[in-house]
Write a protein that holds these residues in place. Structure first.
Motif: not given
Length: 230
Positions: A43-44, A66-68, A71-72, A156-161
């Motif tokens: 991913h990085a 997912l949590a990591r 964070q980024s 910084t939001l997820t798509l659903s948010e």
């Protein structure tokens, strides 16, 4: 959407091969990882457009990965789990998953979910930016901001948010039922209506962390509104 890069994080080689074949057939590019640490490295370096993330992988499980990732940044993530219990699904959504799929699954359904999430992330919803009190939502760029002292501070939001915020800001004092929010913001998902509570709670928390309080009050027995009338 064509040529989008999908990171498949799956430790069962047969399942990974099936997902890879179906996605390639639909014109996606793919890369695979069989454990959590490798997934984060890919991913990085590769910056995939979407991550298909199995919950039960070794060397950092899917929820830790997912949590990591959250964070980024806000790369779209679809969780894949063999556990059908709703609590496990909600755990992924609480951390910021955009959708989830339960094993065993139909590979064609997975491809359909990937396309649906990517459609949202690539900004098919069009329209001018809209402001309400201390918030601004730019529908074209899928970006949201808190307005302070003449400055636009990004959320910084997820798509659903983001979709929930964008949906509600059009009618900020209207009460939206959970089922209505689910249908409007996650129409391709088989998520339960109560998962809306998790997304709304996360969105409210992020707004409060930016100093914006009083948003997203619950309306007992119905659902939520963006803000109470003044």
């Amino acid at each position: 959407m064509e040529n989008s890069l999908v990171l498949i994080v799956e430790d069962e080689p047969a399942i990974a091969r099936i997902l890879d074949a179906y996605l390639l057939r639909e014109g996606f590019r793919t890369v695979q990882a069989s454990d959590g640490e490798t997934a984060l490295q890919h991913h990085a370096v590769l910056k995939p457009d979407l991550v298909l993330l199995d919950a039960g992988i070794p060397r950092l499980d899917g929820f830790a990965v997912l949590a990591r990732l959250r964070q980024s940044g806000s790369t779209p993530v679809i969780m894949v789990t063999a556990l059908a219990d709703d609590i496990d699904r909600l755990s992924g959504l609480h951390l910021g998953a955009d959708d989830y799929i339960v094993k065993p699954f139909n590979p064609q359904e997975v491809v359909a979910r990937v396309k649906a999430v990517l459609r949202r992330s690539l900004g098919e919803q069009k329209g001018a930016a809209r402001r309400f009190r201390g918030l601004e939502v730019d529908f074209d760029s899928y970006a949201a901001f808190v307005l302070k002292d003449g400055q636009r501070q990004p959320l910084t939001l997820t798509l659903s948010e983001f979709r929930i915020l964008a949906h509600m800001i059009r009618h900020p004092t209207q009460v939206f039922a959970r089922a209505d929010i689910l249908d409007a913001c996650m129409p391709e998902s088989d998520a339960l209506a109560r998962t809306v509570d998790t997304h709304v709670s996360n969105l409210r928390r992020k707004l409060e962390e930016m100093g914006e309080t009083g948003f997203l009050p619950a309306v007992r027995g119905i659902g939520y509104r963006l803000a109470d009338p003044q």
